[in-house]
Design a protein around this motif. Structure first.
Motif, PDB file in Angstrom:
ATOM      1  N   ARG A   1      -4.592   4.144   0.977  1.00 14.28           N
ATOM      2  CA  ARG A   1      -3.509   3.164   1.013  1.00 14.28           C
ATOM      3  C   ARG A   1      -3.966   1.823   1.567  1.00 14.28           C
ATOM      4  O   ARG A   1      -4.861   1.752   2.395  1.00 14.28           O
ATOM      5  CB  ARG A   1      -2.360   3.692   1.863  1.00 14.28           C
ATOM      6  CG  ARG A   1      -1.695   4.934   1.313  1.00 14.28           C
ATOM      7  CD  ARG A   1      -0.953   4.662   0.034  1.00 14.28           C
ATOM      8  NE  ARG A   1      -0.418   5.900  -0.511  1.00 14.28           N
ATOM      9  CZ  ARG A   1       0.092   6.005  -1.735  1.00 14.28           C
ATOM     10  NH1 ARG A   1       0.136   4.948  -2.525  1.00 14.28           N
ATOM     11  NH2 ARG A   1       0.568   7.158  -2.162  1.00 14.28           N
TER      12      ARG A   1
ATOM     13  N   TYR B   1       2.305   2.541   6.082  1.00 13.58           N
ATOM     14  CA  TYR B   1       2.676   2.123   4.726  1.00 13.58           C
ATOM     15  C   TYR B   1       3.841   2.973   4.261  1.00 13.58           C
ATOM     16  O   TYR B   1       3.818   4.202   4.367  1.00 13.58           O
ATOM     17  CB  TYR B   1       1.490   2.300   3.770  1.00 13.58           C
ATOM     18  CG  TYR B   1       1.786   1.882   2.340  1.00 13.58           C
ATOM     19  CD1 TYR B   1       1.532   0.588   1.909  1.00 13.58           C
ATOM     20  CD2 TYR B   1       2.325   2.788   1.432  1.00 13.58           C
ATOM     21  CE1 TYR B   1       1.800   0.200   0.614  1.00 13.58           C
ATOM     22  CE2 TYR B   1       2.606   2.415   0.132  1.00 13.58           C
ATOM     23  CZ  TYR B   1       2.339   1.116  -0.280  1.00 13.58           C
ATOM     24  OH  TYR B   1       2.618   0.738  -1.574  1.00 13.58           O
TER      25      TYR B   1
ATOM     26  N   LEU C   1       6.818   7.339  -0.600  1.00 15.60           N
ATOM     27  CA  LEU C   1       5.439   7.199  -0.160  1.00 15.60           C
ATOM     28  C   LEU C   1       5.419   6.851   1.324  1.00 15.60           C
ATOM     29  O   LEU C   1       6.120   5.947   1.759  1.00 15.60           O
ATOM     30  CB  LEU C   1       4.735   6.087  -0.946  1.00 15.60           C
ATOM     31  CG  LEU C   1       4.900   6.117  -2.467  1.00 15.60           C
ATOM     32  CD1 LEU C   1       4.225   4.904  -3.093  1.00 15.60           C
ATOM     33  CD2 LEU C   1       4.330   7.403  -3.040  1.00 15.60           C
TER      34      LEU C   1
ATOM     35  N   ALA D   1       2.423   6.654   4.610  1.00 13.29           N
ATOM     36  CA  ALA D   1       1.044   6.865   5.031  1.00 13.29           C
ATOM     37  C   ALA D   1       0.788   6.139   6.338  1.00 13.29           C
ATOM     38  O   ALA D   1       1.440   5.146   6.658  1.00 13.29           O
ATOM     39  CB  ALA D   1       0.071   6.375   3.958  1.00 13.29           C
TER      40      ALA D   1
ATOM     41  N   SER E   1      -2.731   4.973   8.881  1.00 15.66           N
ATOM     42  CA  SER E   1      -4.185   4.932   8.963  1.00 15.66           C
ATOM     43  C   SER E   1      -4.626   4.285  10.270  1.00 15.66           C
ATOM     44  O   SER E   1      -3.909   3.471  10.857  1.00 15.66           O
ATOM     45  CB  SER E   1      -4.789   4.173   7.777  1.00 15.66           C
ATOM     46  OG  SER E   1      -4.390   2.812   7.796  1.00 15.66           O
TER      47      SER E   1
ATOM     48  N   GLU F   1      -6.792   8.833   8.065  1.00 12.75           N
ATOM     49  CA  GLU F   1      -5.601   8.490   7.288  1.00 12.75           C
ATOM     50  C   GLU F   1      -4.834   9.748   6.900  1.00 12.75           C
ATOM     51  O   GLU F   1      -5.431  10.761   6.538  1.00 12.75           O
ATOM     52  CB  GLU F   1      -5.982   7.706   6.027  1.00 12.75           C
ATOM     53  CG  GLU F   1      -4.785   7.309   5.167  1.00 12.75           C
ATOM     54  CD  GLU F   1      -5.181   6.413   4.002  1.00 12.75           C
ATOM     55  OE1 GLU F   1      -5.685   5.301   4.265  1.00 12.75           O
ATOM     56  OE2 GLU F   1      -5.017   6.833   2.855  1.00 12.75           O
TER      57      GLU F   1
ATOM     58  N   ASP G   1      -1.554  10.808   4.344  1.00  8.76           N
ATOM     59  CA  ASP G   1      -0.758  10.288   3.240  1.00  8.76           C
ATOM     60  C   ASP G   1       0.183  11.377   2.744  1.00  8.76           C
ATOM     61  O   ASP G   1      -0.253  12.460   2.375  1.00  8.76           O
ATOM     62  CB  ASP G   1      -1.680   9.828   2.109  1.00  8.76           C
ATOM     63  CG  ASP G   1      -0.966   8.994   1.069  1.00  8.76           C
ATOM     64  OD1 ASP G   1       0.187   9.309   0.750  1.00  8.76           O
ATOM     65  OD2 ASP G   1      -1.561   8.026   0.578  1.00  8.76           O
ATOM     66  N   SER G   2       1.489  11.087   2.721  1.00 10.30           N
ATOM     67  CA  SER G   2       2.477  12.112   2.389  1.00 10.30           C
ATOM     68  C   SER G   2       2.658  12.334   0.899  1.00 10.30           C
ATOM     69  O   SER G   2       3.206  13.346   0.493  1.00 10.30           O
ATOM     70  CB  SER G   2       3.841  11.724   2.977  1.00 10.30           C
ATOM     71  OG  SER G   2       4.344  10.564   2.325  1.00 10.30           O
TER      72      SER G   2
ATOM     73  N   PHE H   1       0.190  11.337  -1.796  1.00  8.19           N
ATOM     74  CA  PHE H   1      -0.965  10.979  -2.620  1.00  8.19           C
ATOM     75  C   PHE H   1      -1.171  11.928  -3.789  1.00  8.19           C
ATOM     76  O   PHE H   1      -1.496  11.529  -4.892  1.00  8.19           O
ATOM     77  CB  PHE H   1      -2.231  10.934  -1.769  1.00  8.19           C
ATOM     78  CG  PHE H   1      -3.469  10.616  -2.540  1.00  8.19           C
ATOM     79  CD1 PHE H   1      -4.342  11.615  -2.902  1.00  8.19           C
ATOM     80  CD2 PHE H   1      -3.751   9.312  -2.913  1.00  8.19           C
ATOM     81  CE1 PHE H   1      -5.482  11.327  -3.627  1.00  8.19           C
ATOM     82  CE2 PHE H   1      -4.891   9.017  -3.631  1.00  8.19           C
ATOM     83  CZ  PHE H   1      -5.767  10.026  -3.982  1.00  8.19           C
TER      84      PHE H   1
END
Length: 201
Positions: free
Chosen positions: A11, A114, A128, A130, A132, A146, A148-149, A151
């Motif tokens: 992201r 994000y 979405l 995320a 990081s 990172e 990410d939920s 991806f």
């Protein structure tokens, strides 16, 4: 700050390069992309990747606009559109917001969140989310983490608790950045299963 400074593993962050900066990105030798900084706050990019079935290509076009730069905080709006060259999935896109906080004066270390919404012509929309963390360990070495939920999308088979975890290091020079690390899918079910196996073992 070196190549690759505007993103985590996957992201984007809210950081943007200097006006006129041009980047070429290669992932696993199969995915290639390019980016151009139209201004100090606007970054345009495009990426071309083979589809999972190998029957075409996926084209990605993205734009990021940094709308806030105050103290250590950065805020950016990010939009991306996808075109499936195989013609099966049609057009997809996502619109999100990235927030980055610089952990040092030069923003060589930073934490980002994000969030956004994605939509594909053949499927329902997806959320979405995320986070990081980039930490400078040495002059040319950074730690990357990172989560990410969304991806992997439908690879989770509807498991909304699943996410993608990536961690590794970034070797950064002014004109070259290399990310080395591991990326793995995790879910609440898998974590519970691992704890159960540990307790039984």
């Amino acid at each position: 700050d070196g190549a690759g400074a505007t993103a985590g593993f996957v992201r984007p962050t809210a950081l943007t390069p200097a006006k006129g900066a041009i980047g070429v990105h290669v992932y696993d030798g199969l995915v290639i992309g390019a980016s151009y900084a139209a201004t100090d706050r606007i970054l345009l990019s495009t990426t071309l990747a083979p589809t999972l079935l190998g029957d075409g290509f996926l084209g990605l076009f993205a734009a990021k606009a940094q709308v806030l730069r105050r103290g250590g905080w950065r805020l950016a709006v990010h939009g991306v559109g996808y075109i499936d060259g195989a013609g099966d999935s049609g057009i997809a896109g996502a619109l999100g917001v990235a927030v980055t906080y610089c952990l040092d004066f030069d923003c060589r270390s930073h934490a980002s969140l994000y969030g956004g919404l994605g939509h594909a012509s053949a499927t329902a929309g997806s959320q979405l989310l995320a986070g990081s963390l980039v930490v400078q360990l040495a002059r040319r070495v950074k730690l990357l983490v990172e989560a990410d939920s969304a991806f992997l999308g439908e690879a989770h088979n509807g498991d909304s608790s699943a996410f993608l975890l990536g961690y590794g290091v970034r070797l950064a020079w002014p004109f070259l950045g290399v990310d080395v690390g591991l990326v793995m899918p995790l879910s609440a079910e898998r974590l519970m299963a691992s704890e159960t196996e540990s307790s039984l073992g």
